[in-house]
Motif scaffolding. Structure first.
Motif, PDB file in Angstrom:
ATOM      1  N   VAL A 176     -31.921  48.293  11.101  1.00  0.00           N
ATOM      2  CA  VAL A 176     -30.930  47.279  10.754  1.00  0.00           C
ATOM      3  C   VAL A 176     -31.474  45.946  11.259  1.00  0.00           C
ATOM      4  CG1 VAL A 176     -28.588  46.426  11.096  1.00  0.00           C
ATOM      5  CG2 VAL A 176     -29.009  48.889  10.875  1.00  0.00           C
ATOM      6  N   ARG A 199     -29.709  42.797   7.087  1.00  0.00           N
ATOM      7  CA  ARG A 199     -28.418  43.291   6.603  1.00  0.00           C
ATOM      8  C   ARG A 199     -27.273  42.530   7.242  1.00  0.00           C
ATOM      9  NH1 ARG A 199     -24.809  47.733   7.211  1.00  0.00           N
ATOM     10  NH2 ARG A 199     -25.993  48.758   8.861  1.00  0.00           N
ATOM     11  N   LEU A 200     -27.501  42.001   8.435  1.00  0.00           N
ATOM     12  CA  LEU A 200     -26.540  41.132   9.102  1.00  0.00           C
ATOM     13  C   LEU A 200     -27.186  39.767   9.283  1.00  0.00           C
ATOM     14  CD1 LEU A 200     -25.480  44.045   9.910  1.00  0.00           C
ATOM     15  CD2 LEU A 200     -24.610  42.988  11.993  1.00  0.00           C
ATOM     16  N   LEU A 255     -28.249  38.083   2.070  1.00  0.00           N
ATOM     17  CA  LEU A 255     -27.720  39.350   2.584  1.00  0.00           C
ATOM     18  C   LEU A 255     -27.258  40.256   1.449  1.00  0.00           C
ATOM     19  CD1 LEU A 255     -25.626  37.907   5.558  1.00  0.00           C
ATOM     20  CD2 LEU A 255     -27.882  38.994   5.684  1.00  0.00           C
ATOM     21  N   ASP A 275     -23.744  45.323   1.076  1.00  0.00           N
ATOM     22  CA  ASP A 275     -23.257  46.169   2.172  1.00  0.00           C
ATOM     23  C   ASP A 275     -23.524  45.546   3.542  1.00  0.00           C
ATOM     24  OD1 ASP A 275     -26.005  46.459   2.237  1.00  0.00           O
ATOM     25  OD2 ASP A 275     -25.958  48.640   2.552  1.00  0.00           O
ATOM     26  N   GLY A 276     -23.885  44.261   3.563  1.00  0.00           N
ATOM     27  CA  GLY A 276     -24.152  43.580   4.818  1.00  0.00           C
ATOM     28  C   GLY A 276     -22.972  42.753   5.288  1.00  0.00           C
ATOM     29  N   ALA A 314     -22.410  39.397   0.887  1.00  0.00           N
ATOM     30  CA  ALA A 314     -22.008  40.234   2.006  1.00  0.00           C
ATOM     31  C   ALA A 314     -20.565  39.948   2.407  1.00  0.00           C
ATOM     32  CB  ALA A 314     -22.946  39.984   3.189  1.00  0.00           C
TER      33      ALA A 314
END
Length: 485
Positions: free
Chosen positions: A133, A209-210, A241, A244-245, A265
């Motif tokens: 991640v 992702r974040l 992003l 799913d982030g 996101a």
């Protein structure tokens, strides 16, 4: 470790990538790490000869070779002019030419059209081999602090890679990505901005992702032209992003809050506004003893006392806690991470000469961070001295910004030492705001500031030292420390 059979295909363009069988003697050849500074070269490393604004890395190839570098990424057009004292072989990663002449004892010079582009391709190739991640962090102020605190939190629950120092550029972020291993569950990466498109490019390499955005301010205004251009550039992280982030956004900065509109996101807001997903109130700064506040999340409240300096560190703690919560961490582990030594901020209190305390905040400076540092100084009980240097790259607002700092310095400090030509605006405004002229000094350089301070400091004084990175004001700290490193 970077195996040779990964590096050779990794540096090639993906559409025409060719993989060559290695001779048996080279099957186990690997590089411990990649470096772009020959002074960091070790006997197992891969030196990347980048061309910068002032120097060309090829000029330091001989130094890297002398330090034992196992190989190097070099520009194809430079190969004919290279001279090394060590035996070496030039390898073309596309055709495989040179592999048959290489041995584990020869230095392997991998010839490419552009070492920077090849390094980027290799980093993206290496990133694709693993599935951590990735958390990207950007903002005008506080990127490195947020990176350190976030990594300190996540390390409590995950095997975490983080950017060293401020490795946040096109030249340095790929070096961090090449440190990824199958063991890493999380990577916390700082993403800086030199111009439009750079954060988008870094995000394409790292695939976060974040994403955390701390704020948008006038840092780099001289280069970017407008605050709107800076906002657009910082927006490149949330725009990159995936669906799913999570875009972790500072709700208290309107320009950051607006980034919720440009991301696929899910936005997750933090700050002091009760409308945020994670918010804080009842903030009490305790000077050098830290800060306390009440944090609110999903209807629950929790009181925290942390060893972080200044009210502004609450936002840093909230950003880090947001990442922990979104990755499923319990509050017990998050709080332990916020209190850990690994989460401490760059701003440090160190013993100074004559029984004084130095507040070392020399990493960088902007109008917002100058104000935050002065606010911390205001909370300390003793004579307060501010040694403030130029703030760079502020463009059309540089005089206004320096004068704003000077006005606040007059309210906080009993003695002001301004360092540099722009800082004379700080000194001038401080006097106009009421700080007596005999308590305001303007000097041209760090040595003069340190010499002056040594004659002024008295037991019990608190001394804030802060300026832009290009002012190198850490040299003042080293001269005023009680025990010099």
């Amino acid at each position: 470790m970077l195996r040779l059979d990964e590096v050779l295909p990794g540096v090639q363009e993906e559409v025409n990538r060719r993989i060559h069988a290695l001779p048996p003697a080279l099957m186990q050849v690997a590089f411990s790490e990649a470096v772009i500074d020959s002074r960091l070269a070790t006997s197992e490393c891969l030196f990347v000869a980048l061309r910068g604004e002032r120097v060309d890395g090829h000029e330091f190839l001989a130094d890297a070779a002398a330090r034992g570098a196992r190989g190097a990424l070099v520009r194809r057009s430079k190969v004919s002019s290279l001279t090394l004292e060590r035996p070496y072989v030039v390898i073309d990663p596309v055709t495989g030419e040179g592999l048959e002449r290489a041995t584990p004892d020869t230095m392997l010079l991998i010839a490419v059209d552009d070492p920077q582009a090849a390094l980027n391709r290799l980093a993206a190739y290496h990133r694709g081999m693993y599935n951590p991640v990735v958390i990207g962090i950007t903002g005008s102020v506080g990127k490195t602090s947020t990176k350190e605190v976030t990594a300190g939190v996540l390390q409590r629950s995950f095997r975490t890679l983080k950017s060293p120092r401020s490795y946040n550029s096109e030249a340095t972020l790929p070096i961090v990505l090449l440190k990824l291993t199958a063991d890493h569950q999380v990577a916390v990466l700082e993403m800086g901005m030199y111009g439009p498109g750079e954060i988008a490019h870094l995000a394409a390499l790292a695939r976060p992702r974040l994403g955390i955005v701390t704020n948008v301010g006038p840092s780099h205004l001289e280069r970017m032209g407008s605050i709107e251009a800076i906002q657009r550039a910082k927006s490149e992280l949330p725009q990159a992003l995936p669906e799913d982030g999570f875009a972790i956004l500072n709700i208290d900065d309107p320009r950051v809050r607006a980034m919720a509109e440009v991301t696929r996101a899910r936005p997750f807001f933090y700050g002091l506004d009760p409308a945020a997903d994670l918010w804080a109130d009842a903030i009490e700064s305790r000077g050098l003893q830290g800060v306390s506040f009440r944090v609110h999340y999903q209807g629950d409240g929790l009181h925290l006392t942390l060893p972080l300096l200044g009210r502004h560190s609450v936002h840093t703690a909230l950003a880090a806690a947001s990442a922990g919560l979104l990755l499923g961490m319990e509050w017990e582990a998050i709080i332990a991470g916020l209190r850990s030594e690994g989460a401490q901020l760059r701003l440090l209190a160190v013993p100074g000469i004559n029984q004084t305390t130095l507040i070392d905040d020399t990493y960088n400076a902007s109008p917002a961070s100058m104000q935050a540092a002065l606010n911390l100084l205001a909370e300390l009980d003793g004579r307060r001295i501010a040694i403030l240097g130029d703030m760079l790259e502020l463009g059309s607002i540089e005089e206004e910004a320096h004068r704003m700092v000077g006005a606040r310095a007059a309210e906080v400090a009993q003695i002001l030492i301004a360092v540099g030509q722009r800082a004379r605006w700080i000194a001038n405004e401080a006097q106009q705001a009421g700080l007596p002229a005999d308590q305001v000094y303007a000097v041209d350089d760090n040595d003069a500031a340190a010499h002056l301070a040594r004659n002024l400091l008295a037991p019990g004084d608190f001394v804030l030292i802060k300026g832009s990175r290009g002012m190198f004001m850490e040299t003042i700290v080293s001269q005023l420390q009680a025990h010099r490193p």
